[in-house]
Write a protein that holds these residues in place. Structure first.
Motif, PDB file in Angstrom:
ATOM      1  N   LEU A  50       5.939  -2.729  11.248  1.00  0.00           N
ATOM      2  CA  LEU A  50       5.198  -1.574  10.764  1.00  0.00           C
ATOM      3  C   LEU A  50       4.307  -2.002   9.601  1.00  0.00           C
ATOM      4  N   VAL A  51       3.026  -1.709   9.719  1.00  0.00           N
ATOM      5  CA  VAL A  51       2.041  -2.021   8.673  1.00  0.00           C
ATOM      6  C   VAL A  51       1.640  -0.694   8.047  1.00  0.00           C
ATOM      7  N   ILE A  52       2.013  -0.507   6.775  1.00  0.00           N
ATOM      8  CA  ILE A  52       1.923   0.803   6.135  1.00  0.00           C
ATOM      9  C   ILE A  52       0.858   0.809   5.035  1.00  0.00           C
ATOM     10  N   ASP A  53      -0.268   1.442   5.300  1.00  0.00           N
ATOM     11  CA  ASP A  53      -1.260   1.757   4.265  1.00  0.00           C
ATOM     12  C   ASP A  53      -1.831   0.528   3.559  1.00  0.00           C
ATOM     13  N   HIS A  54      -2.019  -0.551   4.281  1.00  0.00           N
ATOM     14  CA  HIS A  54      -2.680  -1.727   3.708  1.00  0.00           C
ATOM     15  C   HIS A  54      -4.193  -1.484   3.739  1.00  0.00           C
ATOM     16  N   GLU A  55      -4.623  -0.621   2.833  1.00  0.00           N
ATOM     17  CA  GLU A  55      -5.987  -0.116   2.812  1.00  0.00           C
ATOM     18  C   GLU A  55      -6.755  -0.680   1.626  1.00  0.00           C
ATOM     19  N   VAL A  56      -8.071  -0.782   1.782  1.00  0.00           N
ATOM     20  CA  VAL A  56      -8.888  -1.443   0.767  1.00  0.00           C
ATOM     21  C   VAL A  56      -8.884  -0.687  -0.557  1.00  0.00           C
ATOM     22  N   GLY A  57      -8.771   0.635  -0.517  1.00  0.00           N
ATOM     23  CA  GLY A  57      -8.711   1.405  -1.755  1.00  0.00           C
ATOM     24  C   GLY A  57      -7.368   1.244  -2.448  1.00  0.00           C
ATOM     25  N   LEU A  58      -6.280   1.443  -1.694  1.00  0.00           N
ATOM     26  CA  LEU A  58      -4.942   1.348  -2.274  1.00  0.00           C
ATOM     27  C   LEU A  58      -4.633  -0.056  -2.768  1.00  0.00           C
TER      28      LEU A  58
ATOM     29  N   GLY B 208       3.229  -3.842  -2.592  1.00  0.00           N
ATOM     30  CA  GLY B 208       2.751  -4.041  -3.956  1.00  0.00           C
ATOM     31  C   GLY B 208       2.598  -2.725  -4.677  1.00  0.00           C
ATOM     32  N   THR B 209       2.617  -2.806  -6.016  1.00  0.00           N
ATOM     33  CA  THR B 209       2.510  -1.584  -6.810  1.00  0.00           C
ATOM     34  C   THR B 209       1.893  -1.879  -8.178  1.00  0.00           C
ATOM     35  N   PHE B 210       1.983  -0.891  -9.075  1.00  0.00           N
ATOM     36  CA  PHE B 210       1.273  -0.944 -10.362  1.00  0.00           C
ATOM     37  C   PHE B 210       1.800  -2.034 -11.296  1.00  0.00           C
ATOM     38  N   ASP B 211       3.118  -2.278 -11.283  1.00  0.00           N
ATOM     39  CA  ASP B 211       3.666  -3.333 -12.141  1.00  0.00           C
ATOM     40  C   ASP B 211       5.019  -3.773 -11.596  1.00  0.00           C
ATOM     41  N   SER B 212       5.514  -4.879 -12.122  1.00  0.00           N
ATOM     42  CA  SER B 212       6.740  -5.479 -11.590  1.00  0.00           C
ATOM     43  C   SER B 212       7.968  -4.613 -11.841  1.00  0.00           C
ATOM     44  N   ARG B 213       7.969  -3.840 -12.942  1.00  0.00           N
ATOM     45  CA  ARG B 213       9.125  -2.980 -13.217  1.00  0.00           C
ATOM     46  C   ARG B 213       9.287  -1.928 -12.137  1.00  0.00           C
ATOM     47  N   LEU B 214       8.177  -1.318 -11.726  1.00  0.00           N
ATOM     48  CA  LEU B 214       8.246  -0.318 -10.673  1.00  0.00           C
ATOM     49  C   LEU B 214       8.701  -0.938  -9.364  1.00  0.00           C
ATOM     50  N   ALA B 215       8.244  -2.160  -9.092  1.00  0.00           N
ATOM     51  CA  ALA B 215       8.684  -2.854  -7.879  1.00  0.00           C
ATOM     52  C   ALA B 215      10.190  -3.099  -7.916  1.00  0.00           C
ATOM     53  N   GLU B 216      10.689  -3.518  -9.070  1.00  0.00           N
ATOM     54  CA  GLU B 216      12.128  -3.766  -9.205  1.00  0.00           C
ATOM     55  C   GLU B 216      12.928  -2.484  -9.009  1.00  0.00           C
ATOM     56  N   ASP B 217      12.451  -1.377  -9.605  1.00  0.00           N
ATOM     57  CA  ASP B 217      13.140  -0.101  -9.443  1.00  0.00           C
ATOM     58  C   ASP B 217      13.180   0.314  -7.975  1.00  0.00           C
TER      59      ASP B 217
ATOM     60  N   ASN C 231      -0.813 -11.939   1.553  1.00  0.00           N
ATOM     61  CA  ASN C 231       0.485 -11.396   1.946  1.00  0.00           C
ATOM     62  C   ASN C 231       0.339 -10.293   2.985  1.00  0.00           C
ATOM     63  N   MET C 232      -0.679  -9.439   2.825  1.00  0.00           N
ATOM     64  CA  MET C 232      -0.905  -8.371   3.797  1.00  0.00           C
ATOM     65  C   MET C 232      -1.238  -8.950   5.163  1.00  0.00           C
ATOM     66  N   LEU C 233      -2.111  -9.951   5.182  1.00  0.00           N
ATOM     67  CA  LEU C 233      -2.515 -10.546   6.455  1.00  0.00           C
ATOM     68  C   LEU C 233      -1.358 -11.312   7.092  1.00  0.00           C
ATOM     69  N   ALA C 234      -0.549 -11.983   6.277  1.00  0.00           N
ATOM     70  CA  ALA C 234       0.610 -12.702   6.809  1.00  0.00           C
ATOM     71  C   ALA C 234       1.595 -11.742   7.447  1.00  0.00           C
ATOM     72  N   HIS C 235       1.808 -10.598   6.802  1.00  0.00           N
ATOM     73  CA  HIS C 235       2.718  -9.579   7.346  1.00  0.00           C
ATOM     74  C   HIS C 235       2.233  -9.125   8.718  1.00  0.00           C
TER      75      HIS C 235
ATOM     76  N   ILE D 145       1.757  -0.234   0.716  1.00  0.00           N
ATOM     77  CA  ILE D 145       1.283   0.085  -0.638  1.00  0.00           C
ATOM     78  C   ILE D 145       1.425   1.601  -0.831  1.00  0.00           C
ATOM     79  N   VAL D 146       1.967   2.083  -1.967  1.00  0.00           N
ATOM     80  CA  VAL D 146       2.585   1.285  -3.005  1.00  0.00           C
ATOM     81  C   VAL D 146       4.086   1.211  -2.735  1.00  0.00           C
ATOM     82  N   THR D 147       4.731   0.208  -3.341  1.00  0.00           N
ATOM     83  CA  THR D 147       6.116  -0.095  -2.991  1.00  0.00           C
ATOM     84  C   THR D 147       7.036   1.100  -3.152  1.00  0.00           C
ATOM     85  N   GLU D 148       6.950   1.796  -4.295  1.00  0.00           N
ATOM     86  CA  GLU D 148       7.919   2.866  -4.563  1.00  0.00           C
ATOM     87  C   GLU D 148       7.619   4.151  -3.810  1.00  0.00           C
ATOM     88  N   VAL D 149       6.468   4.192  -3.129  1.00  0.00           N
ATOM     89  CA  VAL D 149       6.116   5.383  -2.347  1.00  0.00           C
ATOM     90  C   VAL D 149       6.011   5.021  -0.868  1.00  0.00           C
TER      91      VAL D 149
END
Length: 255
Positions: free
Chosen positions: A51-59, A176-185, A74-78, A148-152
């Motif tokens: 599943l490829v989810i929202d790998h969009e140029v804006g996001l 991917g997301t705004f910062d590493s802390r959000l990714a970890e959460d 990473n997006m293309l590899a996925h 994109i984004v990881t937490e959503v």
């Protein structure tokens, strides 16, 4: 306190039971087709869909826990995993007529025949009936996802899929997301719910299992040279040494 012997035995049995330490990406399943000719009595059926989810140029401009060039890779590899391992692939975008932007054209060009669900408002892809139908139509129970984004985009879908009984593998390098802390959460939240977190190299190796398989060395090495250049360098160094290298006697002491 007195514990009935039956309960005590059950507790001891539970403590001694073998626990699986990890979830494997099952390579295939041999299914007997009893009414088919002999040469077709066994058919290999893959367990996974991609599943490829929202790998969009804006996001993608929101991603700060990876560099822009690295995350594009990473997006293309996925997306390329689907072609290497012949996985049913479902693409989806979120409001792509607005600021979220179009799905990367390299991805749609990789998968010209894949089901592509353009959501018009649903944040969680699972809230879209067409997307749910497309995932169910794959017939697969192990789903490899990244978005994109990881937490959503990734987390909301992953948790929904777990609730639906799917086994979910989140490609943390393709989320991917705004910062590493959000990714970890977000990763912690998914992991607690039973989502398996993996990177692209681990996913590819678990799907392959053995370099002698097909797909194996011949298919994976060009893929890795393109998307995981560190491993490509290992192979290039080996090839260069065999083809053109000379050996100093002191080097023999190192091996």
């Amino acid at each position: 306190m007195y514990i009935p012997s039956l309960l005590s035995s059950a507790l001891l049995l539970g403590l001694s039971a073998t626990v699986s330490a990890w979830n494997r990406l099952e390579k295939d399943n041999a299914v007997s087709l009893l009414h088919f000719p002999t040469d077709l009595k066994k058919k290999l059926i893959r367990y996974q869909a991609l599943l490829v989810i929202d790998h969009e140029v804006g996001l993608s401009q929101l991603v700060r826990d990876y560099g822009t060039n690295d995350f594009r890779n990473n997006m293309l590899a996925h997306a390329a995993l689907g072609n290497i391992f012949d996985l049913p692939t479902v693409l989806t975008s979120s409001s792509d007529s607005g600021p979220n932007g179009l799905l990367l054209k390299e991805i749609t060009e990789m998968h010209p025949n894949a089901t592509f669900i353009r959501r018009q408002g649903e944040v969680n892809a699972w809230d879209n009936a067409d997307f749910r139908a497309a995932v169910r139509a794959t017939g697969k129970k192990q789903l490899i996802i990244g978005g994109i984004v990881t937490e959503v985009c990734t987390t909301f879908l992953a948790l929904s899929l777990i609730d639906e009984g799917y086994e979910v593998f989140a490609n943390t390098e393709a989320s991917g997301t705004f910062d590493s802390r959000l990714a970890e959460d977000a990763n912690r939240r998914m992991e607690r719910a039973g989502v398996t977190l993996m990177g692209m190299f681990a996913i590819a190796c678990d799907l392959m299992r053995d370099w002698r398989n097909t797909p194996g060395l011949n298919e994976l090495l060009p893929f890795l040279d393109k998307y995981q250049f560190g491993y490509g360098l290992v192979a290039r160094h080996h090839a260069g040494s065999i083809q053109n290298g000379t050996l100093s006697p002191i080097e023999l002491t190192l091996i």
